[in-house]
Write an enzyme that holds these catalytic residues in place. Structure first.
Site, mmCIF file in Angstrom:
data_model
loop_
_atom_site.group_PDB
_atom_site.id
_atom_site.type_symbol
_atom_site.label_atom_id
_atom_site.label_comp_id
_atom_site.label_asym_id
_atom_site.label_seq_id
_atom_site.Cartn_x
_atom_site.Cartn_y
_atom_site.Cartn_z
ATOM 1 N N LYS A 155 0.855 -1.193 0.000
ATOM 2 C CA LYS A 155 0.000 0.000 0.000
ATOM 3 C C LYS A 155 0.885 1.236 0.000
ATOM 4 C CE LYS A 155 -1.781 2.837 2.719
ATOM 5 N NZ LYS A 155 -1.662 4.071 1.884
ATOM 6 N N GLU A 229 10.154 1.229 10.424
ATOM 7 C CA GLU A 229 11.207 2.221 10.185
ATOM 8 C C GLU A 229 10.548 3.577 10.360
ATOM 9 O OE1 GLU A 229 14.285 1.586 9.598
ATOM 10 O OE2 GLU A 229 14.271 -0.492 8.913
ATOM 11 N N CYS A 263 14.189 10.176 6.223
ATOM 12 C CA CYS A 263 14.025 9.738 7.614
ATOM 13 C C CYS A 263 15.324 9.859 8.400
ATOM 14 C CB CYS A 263 13.482 8.314 7.669
ATOM 15 S SG CYS A 263 14.449 7.147 6.712
ATOM 16 N N GLU A 360 10.795 15.781 14.853
ATOM 17 C CA GLU A 360 11.097 15.609 13.432
ATOM 18 C C GLU A 360 10.296 16.622 12.628
ATOM 19 O OE1 GLU A 360 9.625 11.989 11.306
ATOM 20 O OE2 GLU A 360 11.718 11.849 10.658
#
Ligand code: NAD
Ligand code: MN
Length: 457
Positions: A155, A229, A263, A360
């Site tokens: 997906k 992750e 990331c 983040e």
């Protein structure tokens, strides 16, 4: 949407839970069908190489789709994204013939026994992926999963479904049996239906920490295997003796590459106080030199953020930092007047408790601070709840090894940035995730060990 203009480029369905159910059932049937299950390992290798060949032949078209969908410069997609996806597939294409259990005997039981282990594919894998490197991050999951003999339902993120849909066509062309590789497009509700499906044995996810936590919760009823992750706030430490001709551009691009939508971007910069001003000026000069532009423009170096929502999110972080009195280095960058572009920003003297040092941002925003002792820099680097990557720039071998051992991160880069590779495990400590992708280690996530214990009469 085209993030370079905000214009609609196409429509893709949001799969319902019935659609998800049909694709998972197809993957389940394919997993158990002799055409996949009994395929001998070299034939599976050949199939994966055929798929890699198909992507290679399709590279200009695949790159054009990925660039259109993500808004990133097409030159980068052609040189980095699509070749990386092919490399990962080729690296794991070599595994099927090397996956093996081991033989031995019992150690604490009298009598004669023959004992061996098998490594069996775990079943249907759900791969749920984000929009920053759509094809690459999908391939980090698809390649080892198929090499292990699993079947996959991918997906992709709702922002970037196109390369996944093209990949289905290429998989068919490469001769993968029906149902071995499937795609369902959709949003979080589609992802949630997939993650909760009882026939899914394992979920491989890349994305935000909050969604990773939701997926882990959804795994509980069936005790699904999960690898996550997640986010990061990766530190870069530049020591007084570092080669600044390398360290400055590396630290800058380690944060700004892909407009900060990486990331493991190095978003916290700790610089020895003796070179702090020099490094900040250098990083600001590199920020200023970046050409922001449309993805089709071959001179563009930085593309837009993925969506209006992400632009708003990043702008919010920068505005709140400024309102809190944090200063930015003067950087004047020409920003295109349409699309979701955000210029690179270098914030200075950012204290550890500032929001922009803790959270983040996922945009081109660097938070810098000076330090005097390496141990102090390491301690501040480790204050983060995240632990994806860390960077050290130094010529001192002892400092490099000492820092590498002490930094709480899944990967420590010494005098370099952004080098993920299929040869070595990648993943996060602490809130950055669970499990590892890449390396031979990732195969453990797709294989279930089975011990066979046989008594000899
Ligand atoms: P997200 O984690 O919500 O989305 C990632 C994927 O998960 C998408 O395919 C999405 O449809 C799917 N998803 C969403 N909710 C789900 C659920 N409940 N169950 C199953 N699947 C679900 O990320 P986002 O909202 O696109 O971005 C938000 C923030 O996430 C960013 O600002 C950034 O900080 C972070 N992010 C990290 C990465 C990374 O590479 N680690 C990538 C993209 C975004
Ligand atoms: Mn898109």
């Amino acid at each position: 949407m085209d993030p370079c203009t905000g214009a609609m480029i196409g429509q893709v369905p949001i799969a319902s839970s019935d659609d998800v159910d049909r694709r998972v059932e197809a993957a389940w049937r394919a997993f158990n069908a002799p055409s996949w299950r009994d395929l001998h390992p070299l034939a599976r290798e050949r199939m994966l190489h055929n798929l890699a060949d198909a992507i290679e032949r399709d590279l200009p078209r695949m790159a054009a789709l990925e660039a259109l969908d993500t808004g990133k410069p097409v030159t980068i997609v052609e040189a980095v994204d699509i070749p990386a996806a092919i490399s990962w597939l080729r690296a794991y294409a070599g595994w099927p013939s090397k996956i093996a259990g081991r033989a031995g005997s019992l150690s604490a039981t009298p009598g004669h026994h023959h004992v061996y282990s098998r490594r069996e594919p775990i079943g249907v894998v759900a791969a749920i992926t984000p929009w920053n490197f759509p094809l690459v991050l999908a391939m980090w999951k698809i390649a080892p999963a198929l090499a292990a003999g699993c079947t996959v339902v991918l997906k992709p993120a709702p922002e970037t479904p196109l390369s996944a849909l093209r990949l289905v066509e290429l998989a068919r062309e490469a001769g993968l049996p029906d149902g071995v590789f499937n795609v369902v497009t959709g949003d979080g509700s589609t992802g949630a239906a997939l993650a909760a499906h009882p026939r899914v044995a394992k979920v491989a996810f890349t994305g935000s920490t909050a969604t990773g936590q939701a997926i882990l919760r959804a795994s509980v009823p069936d005790l699904k295997r999960v690898t996550l992750e997640l986010g990061g706030k990766s530190p870069s430490i530049i020591c007084a003796d570092a080669d600044l001709a390398t360290a400055i551009p590396q630290a800058a691009m380690g944060c700004f590459f892909n407009s900060g939508q990486v990331c493991y971007a190095g978003t916290r910069l700790y610089v020895h106080s003796s070179i702090y001003e020099q490094v900040l000026e250098g990083v600001a000069a590199i920020a200023a030199s970046q050409k922001l532009g449309a993805s089709a423009d071959r001179d563009s170096q930085l593309g837009p953020l993925i969506s209006a929502r992400q632009l708003e999110r990043v702008t919010g972080f920068v505005d709140r930092a400024r309102a809190a009195g944090i200063e930015a280095m003067p950087v004047s960058t020409a920003v295109p007047d349409q699309g979701y572009f955000h210029p690179p920003i270098v914030l200075r003297d950012v204290s550890s408790d500032a929001e922009v040092a803790r959270e983040e941002v996922f945009g081109p925003v660097l938070a810098a601070a000076p330090f005097d002792e390496l141990d102090e820099a390491i301690a501040r680097a480790n204050e983060s709840p995240y632990g994806l990557a860390a960077h050290v720039f130094t010529k001192d071998l002892s400092a490099a090894h000492r820092a590498s051992a002490s930094l709480e991160a899944g990967t420590v880069f010494v005098n370099c940035v952004l080098l993920a590779d299929p040869a070595f495990p990648f993943g996060g400590m602490k809130m950055s995730g669970i499990g590892r992708e890449n390396g031979s280690e990732v195969l453990d996530a797709y294989l279930e060990p089975k011990s066979v214990v046989m008594a000899l009469q």
